[in-house]
Every structure is written in structure tokens, then in C-alpha cells.
Write a protein that holds these residues in place. Structure first.
Motif, PDB file in Angstrom:
ATOM      1  N   ALA A 178       2.592   0.785  11.699  1.00  0.00           N
ATOM      2  CA  ALA A 178       3.079   2.400  11.263  1.00  0.00           C
ATOM      3  C   ALA A 178       2.483   2.514   9.660  1.00  0.00           C
ATOM      4  O   ALA A 178       2.101   3.657   9.344  1.00  0.00           O
ATOM      5  N   ASN A 179       2.907   1.456   8.804  1.00  0.00           N
ATOM      6  CA  ASN A 179       2.500   1.717   7.484  1.00  0.00           C
ATOM      7  C   ASN A 179       1.177   1.899   7.161  1.00  0.00           C
ATOM      8  O   ASN A 179       0.722   2.688   6.427  1.00  0.00           O
ATOM      9  N   LEU A 180       0.143   1.263   8.040  1.00  0.00           N
ATOM     10  CA  LEU A 180      -1.175   1.280   7.598  1.00  0.00           C
ATOM     11  C   LEU A 180      -1.596   2.506   8.116  1.00  0.00           C
ATOM     12  O   LEU A 180      -2.694   2.928   7.577  1.00  0.00           O
ATOM     13  N   LEU A 181      -1.274   2.780   9.184  1.00  0.00           N
ATOM     14  CA  LEU A 181      -1.596   4.165   9.867  1.00  0.00           C
ATOM     15  C   LEU A 181      -1.536   5.300   9.104  1.00  0.00           C
ATOM     16  O   LEU A 181      -2.128   6.329   8.896  1.00  0.00           O
ATOM     17  N   TYR A 182      -0.284   5.189   8.399  1.00  0.00           N
ATOM     18  CA  TYR A 182       0.221   6.319   7.476  1.00  0.00           C
ATOM     19  C   TYR A 182      -0.661   6.342   6.250  1.00  0.00           C
ATOM     20  O   TYR A 182      -0.927   7.527   5.804  1.00  0.00           O
ATOM     21  N   VAL A 183      -0.911   5.184   5.770  1.00  0.00           N
ATOM     22  CA  VAL A 183      -1.743   5.175   4.244  1.00  0.00           C
ATOM     23  C   VAL A 183      -3.288   5.388   4.535  1.00  0.00           C
ATOM     24  O   VAL A 183      -3.772   5.759   3.579  1.00  0.00           O
ATOM     25  N   GLN A 184      -3.679   4.981   5.875  1.00  0.00           N
ATOM     26  CA  GLN A 184      -5.272   5.152   5.851  1.00  0.00           C
ATOM     27  C   GLN A 184      -5.773   6.211   5.343  1.00  0.00           C
ATOM     28  O   GLN A 184      -6.886   6.106   4.750  1.00  0.00           O
ATOM     29  N   LEU A 190       0.831  -1.357   0.138  1.00  0.00           N
ATOM     30  CA  LEU A 190      -0.047   0.111  -0.177  1.00  0.00           C
ATOM     31  C   LEU A 190       0.841   1.231  -0.110  1.00  0.00           C
ATOM     32  O   LEU A 190       0.248   2.140  -0.516  1.00  0.00           O
ATOM     33  N   GLY A 191       1.674   1.301   0.666  1.00  0.00           N
ATOM     34  CA  GLY A 191       2.800   2.376   0.984  1.00  0.00           C
ATOM     35  C   GLY A 191       3.410   2.818  -0.539  1.00  0.00           C
ATOM     36  O   GLY A 191       3.593   4.084  -0.936  1.00  0.00           O
ATOM     37  N   HIS A 192       3.907   1.719  -1.253  1.00  0.00           N
ATOM     38  CA  HIS A 192       4.599   2.154  -2.344  1.00  0.00           C
ATOM     39  C   HIS A 192       3.758   2.388  -3.504  1.00  0.00           C
ATOM     40  O   HIS A 192       4.076   3.064  -4.458  1.00  0.00           O
ATOM     41  N   ALA A 193       2.436   1.707  -3.305  1.00  0.00           N
ATOM     42  CA  ALA A 193       1.485   1.915  -4.487  1.00  0.00           C
ATOM     43  C   ALA A 193       0.915   3.485  -4.309  1.00  0.00           C
ATOM     44  O   ALA A 193       0.643   4.102  -5.154  1.00  0.00           O
TER      45      ALA A 193
END
Length: 318
Positions: free
Chosen positions: A246-252, A204-207
Motif C-alpha cells: 500500500a505504501n509503495l502504491l501510494y508513493v509510486q 519513501l512515504g515519510h521522505a
């Protein structure tokens, strides 16, 4: 780096403004340098395998830009009071063999005494200035293709906790140590629009970086995403790296999930990858040729979504 003055050197073809995989600077009208550096702490216990994986991961940034790695330097932080020098020798041997597989000489490097073990490479690559792949070239109508399964973060977390199996470890290590060279060469032949490698920020982060840099929207189809079979079980069992949350929190704020996408599935899409595959945006009419050619070269490519013209800079997971 946002507080630093933005470089305005006209030779810079790709800087850090689009969160791309590597920097590119022009040498001549027909030649540019691709430069990157990456290193991390051990992801597996075996030092030789760790060296292989870290080297493959470092080389991947050049492949993701469409470049050809040319030379490399070792970067090492070594706790000499904890590990014998044989451990360092095995790590460097693993890195050397993986770089040799890529046709890349390691010219030396730099080692410091550190309380925590770290290893990686600074890599210089070559590319024609007009053949650069970035994460900013995705176009509405493109299909998105992924070249490695997702789930290295949760599986290695389970392995560190002693909850994995030898078969699980062998499968994930084989994937992490595999070069992205063949996938990158196919991308250059087919002339894709954009690419990035999937590493610490998760799929998700890189997409999302691709969506933002390309000023486009992305639709990901969860059921089409390839996962390591063990990753689904280890995530459900609670072996979730801290970086995942942390990744999920950032992209949400920038991701719309269908209600059917469970919390565990959202975590898997955010799982930080080590030496992951390439995420490629390619015109729909070329996608079948890309997948077929990739498979002929031993690269298992999966179509996992598409680029759309609306909701620019956002992702929808369906």
C-alpha cells in the motif's frame, strides 16, 4: 480530516496541514506544548517488550519535533476474555520502564474492553517556539541522515510466521525499543533544518512528506541506506506486510527509480517501520559534525541522500 474546518487559532504553531509528527501550540513567547498520541496492536509476542516498543514509538513523535517529552497517559484496548490480567500488567510495566528511561512520568490513562489488544501513549512535550523541528524545513543542498536501520516490518512478519531466529528477533526488538532521545538532542545542538521519524509509511512515504512540505526534491542513494541484514532475506522470501505494498502504491507516482533498483528493493524502501529512526535534513557543512557527535552518543547515523532544488515534491532513488 480534510472535510473538517481548518483551525485558525493563532496559538497553533504546527497543525495537521503538513502531516507532521505532532501538533505544537504556543503557551507563551518562550514555551509551547508538543502533543501526540500513538498506539498499535502487538508487534512481538512478549508483552513487556511490546510495552517498551510502543512507548518508545509514542515518545518518538515529540523527539522528531525537537521537543522534550514531559508527561504521558496510557491508552489501552484489552480483550479481557482472551488474555489474563498479568499480560496487561507486563505491557504497562514495559511502557512504564521505557517512559522512566526518558524521564517521563505516566500519570494514568484510559482502558477499554476491546476484541483486539492495543497499547500506546498520549504524550505531552515542551519546546521553545523558535526551536521547533518540522518536516517542512529541508533546504536544497542539505544532506539526509537516517538514525536506525530499515526493515522492522518484514522481519516481524517473518517472526510471526515462525520463520525467524532468536538473534533476528533480539536485534530488531533492541532497535525498536531504543529511544530517539539522543538523536534528537544532537539535532538540537547542531541546529538541523528538518526532521521526521520513520514509521508506518516507510522511508519513501515519510521522505515524500518531507519533500512535499519543504517544496523541494529528494535524492535517495539506495546503497547508502542501512537495512537489517535479515530484512533483505525476509523480503526476498516473500514476508512482506500488506502495508508495504500500500505504501509503495501510494508513493509510486512521485518516485523515480533507476532501472537497477529491483522490485524487492522498492518494497524494502516502503517497509512500514515500528519505532523507526529519525530522517534528518542538515546543511552539508554540518553533516560530518552531526554524524560524529551522534556516534559519540551511541547513535549510528548514515548519510543516505540529499535535498535538491529541482523536481519539488518528488523523490529520485539512485
Amino acid at each position: 480530516m480534510e472535510k473538517l474546518p481548518k483551525p485558525n487559532d493563532p496559538r497553533i504553531l504546527v497543525g495537521y496541514n503538513t502531516a507532521d509528527d505532532a501538533g505544537v501550540i504556543r503557551l507563551t513567547d518562550e514555551l509551547a506544548l508538543v502533543q501526540t498520541v500513538d498506539f498499535f496492536t502487538p508487534i512481538v509476542d512478549d508483552p513487556f517488550t511490546y510495552g517498551q516498543i510502543s512507548a518508545a514509538n509514542s515518545l518518538s513523535d515529540v523527539y522528531a519535533m525537537g521537543g522534550t517529552p514531559f508527561s504521558a497517559l496510557n491508552i489501552v484496548g484489552f480483550p479481557k476474555d482472551i488474555f489474563p490480567m498479568e499480560v496487561l500488567a507486563a505491557i504497562l510495566q514495559g511502557g512504564h520502564e521505557k517512559a522512566a528511561e526518558a524521564g517521563v512520568p505516566i500519570l494514568g490513562g484510559h482502558t477499554i474492553s476491546d476484541q483486539e489488544l492495543k497499547y500506546g501513549l498520549a504524550v505531552t512535550g515542551l519546546i521553545h517556539p523558535e526551536r521547533i523541528l518540522t518536516n517542512a524545513g529541508a533546504r536544497p543542498g542539505d544532506l539526509l541522515i537516517l538514525t536506525k536501520p530499515i526493515g522492522t516490518g518484514t522481519i516481524t512478519t517473518a517472526l510471526k510466521a515462525g520463520k525467524g531466529t532468536p538473534e533476528m528477533e533480539a536485534e530488531v526488538c533492541l532497535s525498536m525499543a531504543a529511544l530517539n532521545r539522543a538523536a534528537a538532542e544532537v539535532c538540537q545542538r547542531i541546529m538541523v533544518h528538518a526532521a521526521t521519524d520513520i514509521t508506518g509509511f516507510g522511508l519513501l512515504g515519510h521522505a515524500l512528506e518531507m519533500a512535499e512540505a519543504s517544496t523541494a526534491g529528494i535524492v535517495l542513494r539506495y546503497d547508502a541506506v542501512p537495512f537489517f541484514a535479515a530484512a533483505i532475506a525476509t523480503t526476498a522470501a516473500g514476508f512482506v506486510p500488506g502495508g508495504t505494498r500500500a505504501n509503495l502504491l501510494y508513493v509510486q507516482p512521485s518516485v523515480d527509480f533507476l532501472d537497477r533498483i529491483t522490485p524487492e528493493q522498492r518494497l524494502l524502501l516502503s517497509d512500514p517501520q515500528t519505532s523507526g529512526g529519525l530522517l534528518i535534513a542538515v546543511a552539508e557543512e554540518k553533516a560530518f559534525e552531526l554524524v560524529r557527535t551522534g556516534r559519540e552518543e551511541g547513535v549510528k547515523m548514515a548519510v543516505i541522500g540529499e535535498v535538491v532544488g529541482d523536481h519539488a515534491g518528488r523523490i529520485e532513488v539512485v
